[in-house]
Write a protein that holds these residues in place. Structure first.
Motif, PDB file in Angstrom:
ATOM      1  N   SER A 190       0.834  -1.207   0.000  1.00 55.80           N
ATOM      2  CA  SER A 190       0.000   0.000   0.000  1.00 55.80           C
ATOM      3  C   SER A 190       0.868   1.256   0.000  1.00 55.80           C
ATOM      4  O   SER A 190       1.977   1.263   0.540  1.00 55.80           O
ATOM      5  CB  SER A 190      -0.907   0.026   1.236  1.00 55.80           C
ATOM      6  N   ASN A 191       0.337   2.327  -0.587  1.00 55.06           N
ATOM      7  CA  ASN A 191       1.039   3.601  -0.517  1.00 55.06           C
ATOM      8  C   ASN A 191       0.701   4.286   0.809  1.00 55.06           C
ATOM      9  O   ASN A 191      -0.121   3.801   1.580  1.00 55.06           O
ATOM     10  CB  ASN A 191       0.707   4.476  -1.726  1.00 55.06           C
ATOM     11  N   MET A 192       1.314   5.436   1.055  1.00 52.33           N
ATOM     12  CA  MET A 192       1.205   6.048   2.365  1.00 52.33           C
ATOM     13  C   MET A 192      -0.211   6.502   2.707  1.00 52.33           C
ATOM     14  O   MET A 192      -0.644   6.395   3.863  1.00 52.33           O
ATOM     15  CB  MET A 192       2.174   7.236   2.478  1.00 52.33           C
ATOM     16  N   ASP A 193      -0.975   6.982   1.722  1.00 56.85           N
ATOM     17  CA  ASP A 193      -2.340   7.415   2.050  1.00 56.85           C
ATOM     18  C   ASP A 193      -3.214   6.223   2.429  1.00 56.85           C
ATOM     19  O   ASP A 193      -4.065   6.324   3.311  1.00 56.85           O
ATOM     20  CB  ASP A 193      -2.966   8.225   0.912  1.00 56.85           C
ATOM     21  N   GLU A 194      -2.981   5.063   1.815  1.00 52.55           N
ATOM     22  CA  GLU A 194      -3.722   3.852   2.183  1.00 52.55           C
ATOM     23  C   GLU A 194      -3.301   3.363   3.570  1.00 52.55           C
ATOM     24  O   GLU A 194      -4.140   2.899   4.356  1.00 52.55           O
ATOM     25  CB  GLU A 194      -3.483   2.750   1.150  1.00 52.55           C
ATOM     26  N   ARG A 195      -2.013   3.482   3.867  1.00 52.06           N
ATOM     27  CA  ARG A 195      -1.532   3.093   5.198  1.00 52.06           C
ATOM     28  C   ARG A 195      -2.136   3.986   6.276  1.00 52.06           C
ATOM     29  O   ARG A 195      -2.503   3.522   7.360  1.00 52.06           O
ATOM     30  CB  ARG A 195      -0.007   3.166   5.251  1.00 52.06           C
ATOM     31  N   LEU A 196      -2.243   5.282   5.986  1.00 54.56           N
ATOM     32  CA  LEU A 196      -2.830   6.211   6.946  1.00 54.56           C
ATOM     33  C   LEU A 196      -4.306   5.887   7.167  1.00 54.56           C
ATOM     34  O   LEU A 196      -4.786   5.880   8.311  1.00 54.56           O
ATOM     35  CB  LEU A 196      -2.667   7.651   6.458  1.00 54.56           C
ATOM     36  N   GLU A 197      -5.023   5.608   6.095  1.00 49.15           N
ATOM     37  CA  GLU A 197      -6.434   5.233   6.228  1.00 49.15           C
ATOM     38  C   GLU A 197      -6.583   3.969   7.052  1.00 49.15           C
ATOM     39  O   GLU A 197      -7.434   3.884   7.959  1.00 49.15           O
ATOM     40  CB  GLU A 197      -7.045   5.024   4.835  1.00 49.15           C
ATOM     41  N   PHE A 198      -5.756   2.967   6.801  1.00 55.95           N
ATOM     42  CA  PHE A 198      -5.769   1.704   7.554  1.00 55.95           C
ATOM     43  C   PHE A 198      -5.505   1.973   9.033  1.00 55.95           C
ATOM     44  O   PHE A 198      -6.193   1.440   9.919  1.00 55.95           O
ATOM     45  CB  PHE A 198      -4.707   0.766   6.971  1.00 55.95           C
ATOM     46  N   TYR A 199      -4.529   2.819   9.315  1.00 56.02           N
ATOM     47  CA  TYR A 199      -4.184   3.156  10.694  1.00 56.02           C
ATOM     48  C   TYR A 199      -5.348   3.837  11.407  1.00 56.02           C
ATOM     49  O   TYR A 199      -5.708   3.474  12.533  1.00 56.02           O
ATOM     50  CB  TYR A 199      -2.951   4.059  10.703  1.00 56.02           C
ATOM     51  N   LEU A 200      -5.962   4.828  10.765  1.00 52.48           N
ATOM     52  CA  LEU A 200      -7.063   5.557  11.391  1.00 52.48           C
ATOM     53  C   LEU A 200      -8.255   4.646  11.666  1.00 52.48           C
ATOM     54  O   LEU A 200      -8.920   4.764  12.704  1.00 52.48           O
ATOM     55  CB  LEU A 200      -7.484   6.736  10.513  1.00 52.48           C
ATOM     56  N   ILE A 202       0.611  10.283  15.069  1.00 53.02           N
ATOM     57  CA  ILE A 202       0.303   9.438  13.916  1.00 53.02           C
ATOM     58  C   ILE A 202       1.569   9.162  13.118  1.00 53.02           C
ATOM     59  O   ILE A 202       1.836   8.018  12.722  1.00 53.02           O
ATOM     60  CB  ILE A 202      -0.758  10.102  13.021  1.00 53.02           C
ATOM     61  N   ALA A 203       2.352  10.211  12.887  1.00 52.62           N
ATOM     62  CA  ALA A 203       3.597  10.061  12.129  1.00 52.62           C
ATOM     63  C   ALA A 203       4.530   9.064  12.802  1.00 52.62           C
ATOM     64  O   ALA A 203       5.156   8.226  12.137  1.00 52.62           O
ATOM     65  CB  ALA A 203       4.285  11.421  11.984  1.00 52.62           C
ATOM     66  N   ASN A 204       4.612   9.125  14.136  1.00 55.02           N
ATOM     67  CA  ASN A 204       5.456   8.176  14.871  1.00 55.02           C
ATOM     68  C   ASN A 204       4.964   6.744  14.672  1.00 55.02           C
ATOM     69  O   ASN A 204       5.765   5.820  14.467  1.00 55.02           O
ATOM     70  CB  ASN A 204       5.446   8.507  16.365  1.00 55.02           C
ATOM     71  N   ARG A 241      -0.332  16.623   5.355  1.00 51.91           N
ATOM     72  CA  ARG A 241      -0.747  16.785   3.954  1.00 51.91           C
ATOM     73  C   ARG A 241      -1.811  15.763   3.569  1.00 51.91           C
ATOM     74  O   ARG A 241      -2.823  16.102   2.931  1.00 51.91           O
ATOM     75  CB  ARG A 241       0.468  16.651   3.035  1.00 51.91           C
ATOM     76  N   LEU A 242      -1.619  14.516   3.989  1.00 51.39           N
ATOM     77  CA  LEU A 242      -2.580  13.462   3.643  1.00 51.39           C
ATOM     78  C   LEU A 242      -3.905  13.646   4.385  1.00 51.39           C
ATOM     79  O   LEU A 242      -4.975  13.390   3.830  1.00 51.39           O
ATOM     80  CB  LEU A 242      -1.985  12.087   3.954  1.00 51.39           C
ATOM     81  N   LEU A 243      -3.836  14.087   5.628  1.00 48.35           N
ATOM     82  CA  LEU A 243      -5.064  14.350   6.381  1.00 48.35           C
ATOM     83  C   LEU A 243      -5.861  15.483   5.729  1.00 48.35           C
ATOM     84  O   LEU A 243      -7.100  15.447   5.687  1.00 48.35           O
ATOM     85  CB  LEU A 243      -4.734  14.704   7.832  1.00 48.35           C
ATOM     86  N   LYS A 244      -5.154  16.483   5.222  1.00 46.58           N
ATOM     87  CA  LYS A 244      -5.834  17.596   4.548  1.00 46.58           C
ATOM     88  C   LYS A 244      -6.556  17.095   3.304  1.00 46.58           C
ATOM     89  O   LYS A 244      -7.688  17.509   3.015  1.00 46.58           O
ATOM     90  CB  LYS A 244      -4.807  18.674   4.183  1.00 46.58           C
ATOM     91  N   LYS A 245      -5.914  16.191   2.572  1.00 48.54           N
ATOM     92  CA  LYS A 245      -6.561  15.598   1.394  1.00 48.54           C
ATOM     93  C   LYS A 245      -7.813  14.821   1.800  1.00 48.54           C
ATOM     94  O   LYS A 245      -8.845  14.891   1.121  1.00 48.54           O
ATOM     95  CB  LYS A 245      -5.577  14.671   0.675  1.00 48.54           C
ATOM     96  N   MET A 246      -7.725  14.095   2.905  1.00 46.17           N
ATOM     97  CA  MET A 246      -8.888  13.339   3.393  1.00 46.17           C
ATOM     98  C   MET A 246     -10.013  14.271   3.817  1.00 46.17           C
ATOM     99  O   MET A 246     -11.191  13.974   3.619  1.00 46.17           O
ATOM    100  CB  MET A 246      -8.480  12.430   4.552  1.00 46.17           C
ATOM    101  N   GLU A 247      -9.644  15.417   4.399  1.00 45.76           N
ATOM    102  CA  GLU A 247     -10.653  16.390   4.798  1.00 45.76           C
ATOM    103  C   GLU A 247     -11.352  16.956   3.561  1.00 45.76           C
ATOM    104  O   GLU A 247     -12.577  17.148   3.556  1.00 45.76           O
ATOM    105  CB  GLU A 247     -10.020  17.512   5.612  1.00 45.76           C
TER     106      GLU A 247
END
Length: 211
Positions: A143-153, A172-174, A185-191
Motif C-alpha cells: 500500500s502507498n502512504m495514504d492507504e496506510r494512513l487510512e488503515f491506521y485511522l 500518527i507520524a510516529n 498533507r494526507l489528512l488535509k486531502k482526506m478532509e
C-alpha cells in the motif's frame, strides 16, 4: 462469577481461580512503559481494563505501531518470550489508565497442562496476533502512504469505539513511521474528500470508504 471471568469469558471457573491464586494485579498509568526492547519477560500480561500500545522501536528511537491490547486480550509476545526465556523485541506503552494481570513464567506450563481453556486461549491469541501482523505487513508491502494512513485511522477508531480521535499529527507520524508533514498533507486531502474534519487537537472521522 470470578472477576477474571467477567473479562475473559472463555476461561473456565477452575482456570480463573488458578490464575487468581498465582497472578499479580497491577494498575498502570498513561504513558507508563510496560515492556522494553531487550528486556527479559518474567510474566505473561493479561489486560483487565484500559489499553496498551505495542510497537517496534529502532536504534534511533523511531517507532512503528503494531497493535493494541484491550480488555480480554493477552500479549502474545510476552507469552512467547516468557516461555522461552527470551528478551522482548517490542515495546509496550500504556495508552490510558490500565489494569493488568501478571502471570509468572513458572506457572505457564502448569496452566497449559492442567487447563484446556488456557491452552485454547493461548492458541487463539497467537493466531489473532499473527493475522493482525500479516495485515500490517500487507499494508507496508503493498500500500502507498495514504492507504496506510487510512488503515491506521480505521484501527484507532475500532480500538477507541469512537470517531473522535484525540491524537496529534506527530503521534500518527510516529506510529506509521513517516514525517508529520506527510501526515498533515494526507489528512488535509482526506478532509477535502469529506472523510474527516481536522480540529485543533483532534480528528473527527466522518466516513471512510467501506467503513
Amino acid at each position: 462469577m470470578n472477576s477474571i471471568q467477567k473479562v475473559f469469558h472463555e476461561f473456565s471457573e477452575e482456570l480463573a481461580e488458578s490464575i487468581e491464586k498465582v497472578s499479580i494485579y497491577k494498575s498502570l498509568e498513561t504513558d507508563e512503559v510496560l515492556m522494553r526492547t531487550g528486556q527479559y519477560i518474567k510474566s505473561t500480561i493479561l489486560v483487565l481494563k484500559g489499553c496498551i500500545k505495542v510497537y517496534r522501536e529502532d536504534n534511533e528511537g523511531n517507532e512503528f505501531f503494531m497493535y493494541y491490547l484491550n480488555p480480554g486480550q493477552a500479549c502474545a509476545i510476552s507469552m512467547i518470550c516468557a516461555a522461552k526465556m527470551e528478551t522482548s523485541r517490542v515495546m509496550a506503552k500504556v495508552v490510558e489508565p490500565t489494569e493488568v494481570i501478571m502471570i509468572p513464567i513458572q506457572k505457564m506450563n502448569e496452566l497449559m497442562a492442567n487447563h484446556k481453556s488456557w491452552y485454547e486461549f493461548v492458541i487463539d491469541t497467537y493466531k489473532n496476533r499473527f493475522d493482525e501482523i500479516l495485515e500490517v505487513v500487507d499494508q507496508i508491502a503493498f500500500s502507498n502512504m495514504d492507504e496506510r494512513l487510512e488503515f491506521y485511522l480505521k484501527r484507532v477508531v475500532k480500538n477507541n469505539s469512537s470517531k473522535l480521535l484525540n491524537i496529534s499529527h506527530q503521534d500518527i507520524a510516529n506510529d506509521i513511521n513517516t514525517s508529520r508533514e506527510v501526515v498533515s498533507r494526507l489528512l488535509k486531502k482526506m478532509e477535502q474528500k469529506k472523510w474527516l474534519i481536522l480540529n485543533r487537537n483532534s480528528i473527527q472521522i466522518l466516513q471512510f470508504p467501506e467503513m
